[in-house]
Write a protein that holds these residues in place. Structure first.
Motif, PDB file in Angstrom:
ATOM      1  N   PHE A   7     -23.504   1.314   7.610  1.00 37.91           N
ATOM      2  CA  PHE A   7     -22.389   2.247   7.805  1.00 37.91           C
ATOM      3  C   PHE A   7     -21.139   1.457   8.151  1.00 37.91           C
ATOM      4  O   PHE A   7     -21.188   0.606   9.047  1.00 37.91           O
ATOM      5  N   VAL A   8     -20.032   1.719   7.456  1.00 38.96           N
ATOM      6  CA  VAL A   8     -18.822   0.924   7.711  1.00 38.96           C
ATOM      7  C   VAL A   8     -18.249   1.240   9.092  1.00 38.96           C
ATOM      8  O   VAL A   8     -18.326   2.373   9.576  1.00 38.96           O
ATOM      9  N   PHE A   9     -17.697   0.212   9.703  1.00 43.58           N
ATOM     10  CA  PHE A   9     -17.033   0.363  10.995  1.00 43.58           C
ATOM     11  C   PHE A   9     -15.600   0.797  10.757  1.00 43.58           C
ATOM     12  O   PHE A   9     -15.001   0.477   9.735  1.00 43.58           O
ATOM     13  N   ASP A  10     -15.047   1.519  11.732  1.00 41.80           N
ATOM     14  CA  ASP A  10     -13.653   1.939  11.607  1.00 41.80           C
ATOM     15  C   ASP A  10     -12.728   0.724  11.692  1.00 41.80           C
ATOM     16  O   ASP A  10     -11.729   0.643  10.999  1.00 41.80           O
ATOM     17  N   ASP A  68     -12.817  -3.503  16.564  1.00 40.47           N
ATOM     18  CA  ASP A  68     -12.996  -3.028  17.924  1.00 40.47           C
ATOM     19  C   ASP A  68     -14.136  -1.998  17.997  1.00 40.47           C
ATOM     20  O   ASP A  68     -14.974  -2.021  18.896  1.00 40.47           O
ATOM     21  N   HIS A  69     -14.139  -1.107  17.019  1.00 45.37           N
ATOM     22  CA  HIS A  69     -15.172  -0.087  16.933  1.00 45.37           C
ATOM     23  C   HIS A  69     -16.540  -0.739  16.732  1.00 45.37           C
ATOM     24  O   HIS A  69     -17.532  -0.368  17.378  1.00 45.37           O
ATOM     25  N   LEU A 101     -19.785  -0.497  19.223  1.00 45.20           N
ATOM     26  CA  LEU A 101     -21.100  -0.014  18.783  1.00 45.20           C
ATOM     27  C   LEU A 101     -22.192  -1.030  19.139  1.00 45.20           C
ATOM     28  O   LEU A 101     -23.232  -0.673  19.677  1.00 45.20           O
ATOM     29  N   ASN A 154     -23.182   4.856  14.098  1.00 45.28           N
ATOM     30  CA  ASN A 154     -24.190   4.308  13.201  1.00 45.28           C
ATOM     31  C   ASN A 154     -23.842   2.891  12.789  1.00 45.28           C
ATOM     32  O   ASN A 154     -22.684   2.593  12.456  1.00 45.28           O
TER      33      ASN A 154
END
Ligand SMILES: Cc1ncc(COP(=O)(O)O)c(C=O)c1O
Lengths: 431, 178
Positions: free
Chosen positions: A37-40, A43-44, A48, A56
């Protein structure tokens, strides 16, 4: 609905965990068949990985389809959180991996699914974990088996295959005095019939493969955290109460409070051992759970009719079903399973091994196979299949004597099931 | 008001109403729950002001830390107390001395002080005790379900995306906000 209204079981079975998809509006939970799942942003991603945000990362650790299944099962069991995994056995492995250190012991009822006895006796030995088996009906035997190395007690609410019922509250009291969690395998009962947390269980495990999924099409397992065990107070479970070097010194119980056990199972056990559930299987099981209340009631009603019929049949020696008034577990069944005593039970056919083989060979609707909890009715003769490698004495003590037949009663018309057994018993009697 | 149980609407309205949050007892240690809360609330668009005399003048999770509630340079909407229950009364008294007074005082999971709560309520301040704003936000937005937690919220409405990313949900009331 006002926020104080408490939804009922059937509503939870359909809605818990499943909001329409935020991007597409899909009403049914989609199959998120994606490994990653791609990260925003960076930092996000860091948040995670540090367990500071919910989200995710990678399907070995969690997946959005799986997550809906988890929340659903947690809600049905009345737990704080759940982790869904590849199978019931995977659930058990991860639970014990989270609780045990090499040299530790746990106490288990002797009356368990045979595969669990195997897992505990043979495979767990390689981890240095010892299972001490006691009779499920002997509460004082649980008490006597406790030692300073005991880390848990494990029982099945409704035991496979005998259709025997555990006195969950009495065993929970033993666990509480010993300062260890009570783990209840609720596969055979499902939360529709029994919610072990209400009787003092601390952890509930499932083979979702059986009645929960209910259609014999997908393997799955679940671990439910009741949120009622104080891991910090006991101080004996390092995975939960000691700083984690792999999460920069975080103490999981401090950080995640009453759902820390489920998180520990995910971010330690599932992360490192790897038995994740496939999103497709999670989807199939979710669909199955939507009809759990309807199916389970029908399973039980049919089982009672079939058991009643068999108990009056001239070719049947005995029937072991806690739903029958004369059964020795009938009282416990009324306490713990008031809506029905499940749909798996055994009976003894007159004529021993040959008669048993003749019955399973001559049924036309019942399927001869090694599973339970399908819409279809299933039958097996343990002495010639699952238990054939055991000595005669061992077969007997495992409840798999030569005359024993196990049924998993499905949701067809009960009259048709009875007619099928009637003709098979007739053939067996002539043989 | 019964502080054993809060209606979801009460918590949702409160989290919706506040914009600036002071976190008293915030830790600079990234493994501590208070650090998580500062970071999470900041990510959700709140202006977060950690209060910790030992760390004043330095940021925690990107938010500048102040030595006391009184030192925070903006009006504080909500005070989140990350101290033990005994310390809660003192923090509430400090909060009552603020001008303007905060709209809400929140005591973290495990923190409860009924006398302090009653004192604040006399001044019309909303109280939440023994809860975590991160967990409550995660529960009411639906995000917490991503880690298998029972949100106890049922909804036939789409979850609300929050901010620029996809892995961020917000409260339904924030649907049309930027
Ligand atoms: C009571 C019980 N527990 C656990 C299991 C193991 O589950 P699985 O086959 O999904 O690994 C089974 C399977 O038959 C079972 O009946």
């Amino acid at each position: 609905m006002t926020s104080d209204h408490q939804p009922g079981f059937s509503t939870l079975a359909i809605h818990a965990g499943a909001q329409p998809d935020p991007t597409t509006g899909a009403r049914v939970t989609p199959i998120y068949q994606s490994t990653g799942f791609v990260f925003d942003d960076v930092d996000h991603a860091a948040a995670l990985f540090g367990l500071q945000s919910f989200g995710n990362i990678y399907t070995r650790i969690g997946n959005p389809t799986q997550a809906v299944l988890e929340e659903r099962v947690a809600a049905l069991e009345g737990g704080t959180a759940c982790l869904a995994v590849a199978s019931g056995h995977a659930a058990q492995l991860i639970v014990f991996h989270t609780l045990m250190e090499p040299g530790d012991e746990f106490i288990a009822a002797r009356q368990l699914y045979g595969g669990s006895v195997n897992q505990f006796t043979h495979s767990f030995k390689k981890f240095g974990w010892t299972a001490k088996f006691v009779d499920m009906d002997d509460i004082s035997a649980f008490e006597k088996a406790v030692t300073p190395r005991t880390k848990a007690i494990f029982i099945e609410s409704l035991a496979n295959p005998g259709g025997r019922v555990s006195d969950i509250a009495a065993i929970a009291a033993v666990a509480k005095r010993a300062g260890v969690p009570l783990i209840v395998d609720n596969t055979m009962a499902t939360p529709y019939l029994c919610r072990p947390i209400e009787h003092g269980a601390n952890i509930v495990v499932h083979s979702l493969t059986k009645f929960m999924g209910g259609h014999g099409n997908s393997l799955g397992g679940a671990i439910v955290d009741a949120g009622n065990f104080d891991w910090s107070r006991e101080g004996r479970y390092p995975a939960l109460c000691e700083p984690r070097p792999d999460y920069s010194g975080m103490v999981l119980h401090e950080t995640f409070g009453n759902f820390a056990f489920a998180i520990a199972c995910r971010v330690l056990g599932l992360r490192d051992l790897g038995p994740c559930i496939s999103p497709f299987n999670a989807f199939q099981i979710l669909t199955g759970i939507e009809t759990l209340p309807l199916r389970m009631q029908r399973h039980c009603d049919n089982a009672l009719k079939v058991a009643n019929y068999l108990s009056q049949h001239g070719e049947v020696e005995w029937v072991n079903y806690a739903g029958l008034p004369g059964d020795r577990h009938h009282g416990l069944a009324q306490t713990y399973l008031p809506k029905g005593a499940g749909a798996v039970f055994t009976f003894g056919v007159k004529g021993g091994y040959e008669a048993g083989v003749a019955v399973v060979s001559n049924v036309k609707l019942f399927s001869h196979l090694a599973n339970i909890g399908d819409t279809r009715s299933l039958i097996i003769h343990p002495a010639s299949t699952t238990h054939r490698q055991l000595s005669d004495a061992a077969k007997k003590s495992a409840g798999a004597g030569p005359e024993v037949i196990r049924l998993s009663v499905g949701i067809e018309d009960a009259d048709d099931l009875i007619a099928d057994l009637a003709q098979a018993l007739e053939v067996a009697a002539k043989a | 008001m019964d502080h054993d149980h809060y209606a979801d609407t009460y918590i949702r309205d409160l989290l919706d109403e506040v914009k600036t949050i002071a976190v008293v007892g915030a830790s600079a240690n990234a493994a501590r729950p208070s650090f998580f809360v500062v970071r999470y609330l900041a990510q959700k668009g709140y202006d977060v002001y950690p209060v910790n005399p030992g760390h004043a003048g330095k940021p925690i999770a990107g938010c500048m830390t102040y030595a006391s509630l009184g030192a925070v340079p903006v009006a504080i909407d909500m005070v989140d107390i990350f101290r033990n229950s005994e310390a809660a009364l003192g923090v509430v008294k400090d909060a009552l001395a603020l001008q303007p007074r905060p709209k809400a005082i929140w005591m973290q999971l495990g923190v409860r002080h009924d006398e302090a709560a009653a004192l604040a309520e006399e001044h019309g301040i909303k109280i939440v005790m023994n809860r975590c704003p991160k967990i409550e936000f995660g529960r009411l937005s639906g995000e917490i379900g991503w880690v298998g937690v029972n949100s106890r919220v049922l909804s036939s409405k789409r979850a609300t995306l929050h901010g620029k990313g996809f892995q961020q949900l917000g409260l339904a009331s924030q649907r049309n906000k930027p």
